[in-house]
Scaffold this motif. Sequence first.
Motif, PDB file in Angstrom:
ATOM      1  N   GLU A 107       0.677  -1.295  -0.011  1.00  0.00           N
ATOM      2  CA  GLU A 107      -0.001  -0.009  -0.147  1.00  0.00           C
ATOM      3  C   GLU A 107       0.762   1.322   0.067  1.00  0.00           C
ATOM      4  O   GLU A 107       0.423   2.221  -0.852  1.00  0.00           O
ATOM      5  CB  GLU A 107      -1.022   0.089   1.230  1.00  0.00           C
ATOM      6  CG  GLU A 107      -1.916   1.108   1.427  1.00  0.00           C
ATOM      7  CD  GLU A 107      -2.725   1.460   0.200  1.00  0.00           C
ATOM      8  OE1 GLU A 107      -3.186   2.607  -0.188  1.00  0.00           O
ATOM      9  OE2 GLU A 107      -3.113   0.521  -0.573  1.00  0.00           O
ATOM     10  N   ARG A 108       1.979   1.330   0.705  1.00  0.00           N
ATOM     11  CA  ARG A 108       3.033   2.354   0.711  1.00  0.00           C
ATOM     12  C   ARG A 108       3.414   2.470  -0.565  1.00  0.00           C
ATOM     13  O   ARG A 108       3.654   3.890  -1.123  1.00  0.00           O
ATOM     14  CB  ARG A 108       3.678   2.270   1.952  1.00  0.00           C
ATOM     15  CG  ARG A 108       3.127   2.342   3.347  1.00  0.00           C
ATOM     16  CD  ARG A 108       4.243   2.048   4.265  1.00  0.00           C
ATOM     17  NE  ARG A 108       5.228   3.167   4.541  1.00  0.00           N
ATOM     18  CZ  ARG A 108       5.994   3.114   5.419  1.00  0.00           C
ATOM     19  NH1 ARG A 108       6.187   2.271   6.388  1.00  0.00           N
ATOM     20  NH2 ARG A 108       6.981   4.189   5.446  1.00  0.00           N
ATOM     21  N   GLN A 142       0.899   4.098  -2.999  1.00  0.00           N
ATOM     22  CA  GLN A 142       0.679   5.479  -2.866  1.00  0.00           C
ATOM     23  C   GLN A 142       1.751   6.328  -3.480  1.00  0.00           C
ATOM     24  O   GLN A 142       1.380   7.266  -4.056  1.00  0.00           O
ATOM     25  CB  GLN A 142       0.432   5.958  -1.439  1.00  0.00           C
ATOM     26  CG  GLN A 142      -0.749   5.458  -1.072  1.00  0.00           C
ATOM     27  CD  GLN A 142      -0.777   5.423   0.874  1.00  0.00           C
ATOM     28  OE1 GLN A 142       0.139   6.078   1.474  1.00  0.00           O
ATOM     29  NE2 GLN A 142      -1.598   5.078   1.592  1.00  0.00           N
ATOM     30  N   MET A 150       1.298   6.100  -7.325  1.00  0.00           N
ATOM     31  CA  MET A 150       0.137   7.110  -7.964  1.00  0.00           C
ATOM     32  C   MET A 150       0.659   8.336  -7.962  1.00  0.00           C
ATOM     33  O   MET A 150       0.433   9.172  -9.082  1.00  0.00           O
ATOM     34  CB  MET A 150      -1.029   7.087  -6.929  1.00  0.00           C
ATOM     35  CG  MET A 150      -1.841   5.691  -6.638  1.00  0.00           C
ATOM     36  SD  MET A 150      -2.809   5.740  -5.409  1.00  0.00           S
ATOM     37  CE  MET A 150      -3.964   7.094  -5.826  1.00  0.00           C
ATOM     38  N   TYR A 173       7.130  16.161  -3.007  1.00  0.00           N
ATOM     39  CA  TYR A 173       6.386  15.080  -2.459  1.00  0.00           C
ATOM     40  C   TYR A 173       7.356  14.406  -1.358  1.00  0.00           C
ATOM     41  O   TYR A 173       6.944  13.314  -0.909  1.00  0.00           O
ATOM     42  CB  TYR A 173       5.808  14.103  -3.202  1.00  0.00           C
ATOM     43  CG  TYR A 173       4.564  14.824  -4.067  1.00  0.00           C
ATOM     44  CD1 TYR A 173       3.350  15.241  -3.173  1.00  0.00           C
ATOM     45  CD2 TYR A 173       4.610  15.337  -5.186  1.00  0.00           C
ATOM     46  CE1 TYR A 173       2.306  15.938  -3.775  1.00  0.00           C
ATOM     47  CE2 TYR A 173       3.729  15.883  -5.832  1.00  0.00           C
ATOM     48  CZ  TYR A 173       2.359  16.205  -5.053  1.00  0.00           C
ATOM     49  OH  TYR A 173       1.325  16.768  -5.900  1.00  0.00           O
ATOM     50  N   ARG A 188      10.202   9.415   1.646  1.00  0.00           N
ATOM     51  CA  ARG A 188       9.170   8.552   1.860  1.00  0.00           C
ATOM     52  C   ARG A 188       9.586   6.998   1.304  1.00  0.00           C
ATOM     53  O   ARG A 188       9.330   5.837   2.075  1.00  0.00           O
ATOM     54  CB  ARG A 188       7.812   8.969   1.106  1.00  0.00           C
ATOM     55  CG  ARG A 188       7.245  10.211   1.427  1.00  0.00           C
ATOM     56  CD  ARG A 188       6.191  10.340   0.635  1.00  0.00           C
ATOM     57  NE  ARG A 188       4.962   9.606   0.623  1.00  0.00           N
ATOM     58  CZ  ARG A 188       3.681   9.893   0.131  1.00  0.00           C
ATOM     59  NH1 ARG A 188       3.445  11.169  -0.360  1.00  0.00           N
ATOM     60  NH2 ARG A 188       2.794   9.157   0.125  1.00  0.00           N
TER      61      ARG A 188
END
Length: 471
Positions: free
Chosen positions: A166-167, A170, A173, A192, A197
């Motif tokens: 899921e990370r 994200q 995306m 971002y 991240r």
Amino acid sequence: MTAFSTDPIIAIATAPGRGGIGVIRVSGPDLGAWAERLCAQPLRPRHAHYLPFRDRHGETLDEGLALFFPGPHSYTGEDVLELQGHGGPAVLRRVLEDCLARGADIGLRLAQPGEFTQRAFLNDRLDLAQAEAVADLIEASSTAAARSAMASLSGAFSAEVDALSERIVQLRMLVEATLDFPEEEIDFLEKYQAAERLGGVTAALDGVLRTARQGLVLREGLHVVLAGQPNVGKSSLLNALAGEDIAIVTPIAGTTRDRVVQQIHIEGIPLHIVDTAGLRETEDTVERIGIERSWAEIARAQVILHLQDARHPDDPLDADIVRRLPAGVPVLRVWNKVDLLGHGAGSADRSVPGQSGRHAGREAEDSSDPLLISAHTGAGLDALRARLLAIAGWMPGAESPWLARERHVRALEAAREHLQTAAGHAAHSDQVLDLFAEELRLAHEALCGITGQFTSDDLLGEIFSSFCIGK
């Protein structure tokens, strides 16, 4: 295993042999009407019905319980009928054959190994990691392994993998949205905090990978081979580690002629210990064959435990054995029979005469300093056990919450490599944003292969064919 089909399938679900209870399992779509005809009465869902199991001629074959689980709320996601009767092989076979005969009109056939669990996976009742945990739970050889397999079956491992996926999704995306609208000239990597991240995802993956490696050790253990000259105490050591007389022990050199294999557990970790024939030159035909098999076993070892007699530390035959040991395999040098030296059982500051250094040519593979033990008295065996756990990569007190397989570890390592490559692209500029996005995609696919979202049919066939029939 053949391609997936929706034919109704049947199998004996309990282990071969005699038992108090035997279970026959049937699975398939729309089994309700057939199940009621078979049992000659209506079947309430998830309700145990006590009844006779009669054949198509009315003869009573057995009596027991019938349970019907309508799909999708069943193990396979299809309608499932279970007949629980007496556990004798003959009576189970009679009931099974009658069910097959009476199910010919609906295409009922014998299940292949793992086919019930394969259907559970394909019908989204389990993901692939959970399905593998079913087999691991059945095969667990220790309490720790069974506990960890149950955690995997409950979804603990899958939840960790899904959170990582899921990370990454994200981040993908955001990257791909930027690629779709290049005219906005957004400095994506800075705006971002992509590198930061990505670093967080990589750190989380490293944690999962460490735990997976622990789970792999807990599941598979180590293949340890005892090697050395005749009469150095290999069989005595095997018996001491196993806690029982597994191998024949005599003062006569060459007593062991063929390998003896025993599984033991240290802190729940399975160790497959192999005692081999003593290594020496011999004219005895049978002993020579045993020695050839010993070298073949040594070639397959994950750890070689080279046992030597502490009373003869400078024996040139031991140096010859060391020179023939395969490169790249950890070698534990163990001096046995320290109880016969006459002055203690090997304290920490004591060294074996003439062996303070390492064997020439094996510096890279020798595992730390020699161990001094007595297979007869048990002195030094705790240190030996601790050294074996260290070689296995097991961290005492850090029990894995779930089991893992080799393919899981490889997938996690592949995902990490792709994230590292992506980090290298992020260190440059947005000119390589498309390469950054591709590495994220590949990392995501590697993780999805663990739970089965992206899995080849060949891999599925290999995984489920290793299951027992009836599961």
